[in-house]
Design a protein around this motif. Structure first.
Motif, PDB file in Angstrom:
ATOM      1  N   UNK A   1     -61.990 126.713   0.576  1.00  0.00           N
ATOM      2  CA  UNK A   1     -62.668 127.856   1.346  1.00  0.00           C
ATOM      3  C   UNK A   1     -62.851 128.855   0.316  1.00  0.00           C
ATOM      4  N   UNK A   2     -63.962 129.636   0.662  1.00  0.00           N
ATOM      5  CA  UNK A   2     -64.289 130.726  -0.147  1.00  0.00           C
ATOM      6  C   UNK A   2     -63.402 132.094   0.323  1.00  0.00           C
ATOM      7  N   UNK A   3     -63.196 132.237   1.457  1.00  0.00           N
ATOM      8  CA  UNK A   3     -62.432 133.523   1.827  1.00  0.00           C
ATOM      9  C   UNK A   3     -61.115 133.166   2.764  1.00  0.00           C
ATOM     10  N   UNK A   4     -60.338 134.220   2.501  1.00  0.00           N
ATOM     11  CA  UNK A   4     -59.285 133.982   3.077  1.00  0.00           C
ATOM     12  C   UNK A   4     -59.257 134.193   4.852  1.00  0.00           C
ATOM     13  N   UNK A   5     -58.513 133.231   5.260  1.00  0.00           N
ATOM     14  CA  UNK A   5     -58.503 133.355   6.825  1.00  0.00           C
ATOM     15  C   UNK A   5     -57.409 134.242   7.500  1.00  0.00           C
ATOM     16  N   UNK A   6     -57.560 134.557   8.515  1.00  0.00           N
ATOM     17  CA  UNK A   6     -56.346 135.465   9.145  1.00  0.00           C
ATOM     18  C   UNK A   6     -55.888 134.404  10.261  1.00  0.00           C
ATOM     19  N   UNK A  23     -61.872 133.112  10.587  1.00  0.00           N
ATOM     20  CA  UNK A  23     -62.272 132.888   9.277  1.00  0.00           C
ATOM     21  C   UNK A  23     -64.008 133.136   9.362  1.00  0.00           C
ATOM     22  N   UNK A  24     -64.686 132.913   8.323  1.00  0.00           N
ATOM     23  CA  UNK A  24     -65.876 132.986   8.246  1.00  0.00           C
ATOM     24  C   UNK A  24     -66.799 131.752   8.867  1.00  0.00           C
ATOM     25  N   UNK A  25     -67.991 131.940   8.964  1.00  0.00           N
ATOM     26  CA  UNK A  25     -68.758 130.950   9.748  1.00  0.00           C
ATOM     27  C   UNK A  25     -68.973 129.884   8.695  1.00  0.00           C
ATOM     28  N   UNK A  26     -69.218 130.323   7.440  1.00  0.00           N
ATOM     29  CA  UNK A  26     -69.504 129.422   6.345  1.00  0.00           C
ATOM     30  C   UNK A  26     -68.031 128.515   5.964  1.00  0.00           C
ATOM     31  N   UNK A  27     -66.889 129.151   6.063  1.00  0.00           N
ATOM     32  CA  UNK A  27     -65.871 128.273   5.780  1.00  0.00           C
ATOM     33  C   UNK A  27     -65.561 127.682   6.903  1.00  0.00           C
ATOM     34  N   UNK A  28     -65.726 127.785   8.126  1.00  0.00           N
ATOM     35  CA  UNK A  28     -65.531 126.893   9.022  1.00  0.00           C
ATOM     36  C   UNK A  28     -66.520 125.757   8.935  1.00  0.00           C
ATOM     37  N   UNK A 114     -72.990 118.986  11.345  1.00  0.00           N
ATOM     38  CA  UNK A 114     -71.809 120.138  11.762  1.00  0.00           C
ATOM     39  C   UNK A 114     -72.388 121.216  12.214  1.00  0.00           C
ATOM     40  N   UNK A 115     -72.006 121.742  13.377  1.00  0.00           N
ATOM     41  CA  UNK A 115     -72.557 122.918  13.872  1.00  0.00           C
ATOM     42  C   UNK A 115     -71.435 123.943  14.294  1.00  0.00           C
ATOM     43  N   UNK A 116     -71.619 125.167  13.792  1.00  0.00           N
ATOM     44  CA  UNK A 116     -70.595 126.072  13.815  1.00  0.00           C
ATOM     45  C   UNK A 116     -71.446 127.341  14.586  1.00  0.00           C
ATOM     46  N   UNK A 117     -70.730 127.609  15.794  1.00  0.00           N
ATOM     47  CA  UNK A 117     -71.357 128.721  16.388  1.00  0.00           C
ATOM     48  C   UNK A 117     -70.202 129.693  16.740  1.00  0.00           C
ATOM     49  N   UNK A 118     -70.510 130.996  16.396  1.00  0.00           N
ATOM     50  CA  UNK A 118     -69.644 132.052  16.611  1.00  0.00           C
ATOM     51  C   UNK A 118     -70.269 132.898  17.944  1.00  0.00           C
ATOM     52  N   UNK A 119     -69.619 133.637  18.658  1.00  0.00           N
ATOM     53  CA  UNK A 119     -70.166 134.770  19.669  1.00  0.00           C
ATOM     54  C   UNK A 119     -68.912 135.492  20.196  1.00  0.00           C
ATOM     55  N   UNK A 120     -69.394 136.297  21.089  1.00  0.00           N
ATOM     56  CA  UNK A 120     -68.528 136.759  21.787  1.00  0.00           C
ATOM     57  C   UNK A 120     -68.886 137.057  23.413  1.00  0.00           C
ATOM     58  N   UNK A 121     -68.295 135.997  24.117  1.00  0.00           N
ATOM     59  CA  UNK A 121     -68.219 136.094  25.547  1.00  0.00           C
ATOM     60  C   UNK A 121     -67.250 136.719  26.128  1.00  0.00           C
ATOM     61  N   UNK A 122     -67.425 136.878  27.413  1.00  0.00           N
ATOM     62  CA  UNK A 122     -66.166 137.567  28.246  1.00  0.00           C
ATOM     63  C   UNK A 122     -65.090 136.633  28.342  1.00  0.00           C
TER      64      UNK A 122
END
Length: 143
Positions: A1-6, A23-28, A114-122
């Motif tokens: 991974x390139x970045x630390x995860x929380x 985590x970041x989208x790229x790392x996922x 691989x598809x990674x999708x981030x979003x903010x839904x209710x």
């Protein structure tokens, strides 16, 4: 991974299962690629291959029922579940890890995708989930 995860931990310091990781989208995406590589990264074994095979081969759509999933909001007919992974086409197909509010890491081994999708839904919306899976399938079909 390139970045630390929380990762959220309980009071004893153990990571919490089924959520609490950021985590970041790229790392996922790299994590998903490691799945495509049979659990390896740059030739090093990260995840045992039998574990990955178990996810796809032992998932059982018959176990995703109203009794096994208390909230009807999360009931997705035809889907299978195994070891924190959802299989939208039942067993032995593509699979995804999903997070709250519309996060996905969708792994399609047959299409090497691989598809990674981030979003903010209710919250989780089953109809939107079906549309997202349809979009992922169409992308896979075009490859």
């Amino acid at each position: 991974m390139e970045h630390d995860a929380s990762i959220i931990c309980d009071p004893q310091g153990a990571s919490t299962p089924n959520g609490g990781m950021s985590t970041t989208l790229r790392d996922l995406a790299r994590w998903g690629q490691m799945h495509l590589n049979g659990g390896t990264f740059q030739g090093e074994r990260i995840v045992p291959e039998p574990f990955l095979e178990d996810i796809r081969r032992q998932a059982d759509p018959r176990k995703v029922t109203e009794e096994s999933i208390p909230s009807r909001d999360f009931l997705l007919p035809g889907w299978a579940y195994r070891s924190q992974f959802w299989l939208p086409d039942g067993k032995d197909g593509p699979y995804c890890a999903s997070g709250g509010y519309g996060q996905y890491c969708y792994v399609h081994p047959e299409c090497d995708m691989v598809i990674v999708k981030f979003s903010t839904q209710k919250g989780f919306d089953p109809e939107l989930g079906k549309l997202e899976m349809h979009a992922f399938r169409q992308i896979a079909k075009s490859l």
